[in-house]
Design a protein around this motif. Sequence first.
Motif, short mmCIF file in Angstrom:
data_model
loop_
_atom_site.label_atom_id
_atom_site.label_comp_id
_atom_site.label_asym_id
_atom_site.label_seq_id
_atom_site.Cartn_x
_atom_site.Cartn_y
_atom_site.Cartn_z
N GLN A 1 1.14 -1.04 0.09
CA GLN A 1 0.36 0.39 -0.03
C GLN A 1 0.88 1.38 0.06
N MET A 2 0.21 2.22 -0.88
CA MET A 2 0.97 3.56 -1.05
C MET A 2 0.96 3.90 0.74
N GLN A 3 2.48 4.45 0.64
CA GLN A 3 2.50 5.49 1.62
C GLN A 3 2.81 6.89 1.22
N LEU A 4 2.68 7.89 2.33
CA LEU A 4 3.02 9.90 1.86
C LEU A 4 3.92 10.07 2.17
N VAL A 5 4.98 10.47 2.41
CA VAL A 5 5.43 11.57 3.15
C VAL A 5 5.79 13.72 3.07
N GLU A 6 5.48 14.28 3.93
CA GLU A 6 5.87 15.90 3.12
C GLU A 6 7.16 16.09 3.65
N SER A 7 7.61 16.93 2.99
CA SER A 7 8.56 17.49 4.39
C SER A 7 8.92 18.89 3.20
N GLY A 8 9.10 19.73 3.97
CA GLY A 8 9.54 21.29 3.34
C GLY A 8 8.99 22.26 3.75
N GLY A 9 7.98 21.77 5.12
CA GLY A 9 7.41 23.22 5.73
C GLY A 9 7.90 23.89 6.59
N GLY A 10 7.93 24.86 7.27
CA GLY A 10 8.45 25.70 7.86
C GLY A 10 8.11 26.53 8.73
N SER A 11 8.41 27.39 8.67
CA SER A 11 8.04 29.44 8.84
C SER A 11 9.06 30.45 8.41
N VAL A 12 8.37 30.93 7.47
CA VAL A 12 8.45 31.88 6.72
C VAL A 12 7.70 32.91 6.91
N GLN A 13 8.57 34.23 6.72
CA GLN A 13 7.88 35.45 6.33
C GLN A 13 6.92 35.92 5.02
N ALA A 14 6.29 37.16 5.38
CA ALA A 14 5.23 36.89 4.25
C ALA A 14 6.03 38.28 2.78
N GLY A 15 5.86 37.23 1.94
CA GLY A 15 6.16 37.64 1.19
C GLY A 15 7.35 36.20 0.44
N GLY A 16 7.59 35.93 1.76
CA GLY A 16 8.72 34.95 0.91
C GLY A 16 7.96 32.83 0.09
N SER A 17 9.24 32.36 0.53
CA SER A 17 9.11 31.01 -0.86
C SER A 17 9.31 30.23 0.23
N LEU A 18 8.74 28.47 0.05
CA LEU A 18 8.75 27.32 0.49
C LEU A 18 8.07 26.14 -1.14
N ARG A 19 9.02 25.44 -0.60
CA ARG A 19 8.76 23.68 -1.58
C ARG A 19 8.31 22.86 -0.55
N LEU A 20 7.04 22.39 -1.11
CA LEU A 20 7.32 20.96 -0.45
C LEU A 20 7.25 19.98 -1.17
N SER A 21 6.91 18.91 -0.77
CA SER A 21 7.38 17.69 -1.68
C SER A 21 6.56 16.74 -0.80
N CYS A 22 6.10 15.45 -1.82
CA CYS A 22 5.06 14.36 -1.31
C CYS A 22 6.40 13.21 -2.03
N ALA A 23 6.62 12.84 -1.06
CA ALA A 23 7.39 10.54 -2.17
C ALA A 23 6.44 9.97 -1.54
N ALA A 24 6.34 9.28 -2.79
CA ALA A 24 5.16 7.98 -2.49
C ALA A 24 6.40 6.98 -2.34
N SER A 25 6.11 5.83 -1.67
CA SER A 25 6.54 4.72 -1.38
C SER A 25 6.92 3.68 -2.42
N ALA A 26 5.17 3.90 -3.00
CA ALA A 26 5.04 2.73 -3.80
C ALA A 26 5.24 3.05 -5.61
N ARG A 27 5.58 1.68 -6.49
CA ARG A 27 6.13 2.47 -7.35
C ARG A 27 5.12 2.68 -8.25
N ASN A 28 3.24 2.59 -8.04
CA ASN A 28 2.59 2.90 -8.90
C ASN A 28 2.05 4.57 -9.21
N PHE A 29 3.17 5.20 -8.42
CA PHE A 29 2.18 6.25 -8.13
C PHE A 29 2.00 7.43 -9.43
N ASN A 30 2.76 6.31 -10.52
CA ASN A 30 2.42 7.35 -11.77
C ASN A 30 0.58 7.34 -12.34
#
Length: 123
Positions: free
Chosen positions: A1-30
């Motif tokens: 069964q697929m599992q998902l793990v997010e990363s990339g969160g945090g604290s930033v000031q207004a106007g800033g940027s962040l990139r979140l990632s979501c890594a999937a464990s299963a090969r049927n991601f596509n």
Amino acid sequence: QMQLVESGGGSVQAGGSLRLSCAASARNFNTRAMGWFRQAPGKGREFVAAITRNANTYYGNSVKGRFTISRDNAKNTAYLQMNSLKPEDTAVYYCAAGRSDTIVQISSTYETWGQGTQVTVSS
């Protein structure tokens, strides 16, 4: 069964940027549409963005023009690039995987969810 793990969160000031990632464990991601939702304290879960198996993208009205969703099927990973962040973007962000390529804005159509990652935007 697929599992998902997010990363990339945090604290930033207004106007800033962040990139979140979501890594999937299963090969049927596509074979899955990928979505991002968020939930702020005391509020319901809100649709943020989705990308289908064919890389069609959809966005919530509050993030259009500021956020970009993408996927890398070779890495089994989905991304959410967040620019021009505002304090009202503060929330826990969740990624999700689902079989539907048409009803991507509704959280109940997604089968698998990550644990969430906190994004805090200060003014």
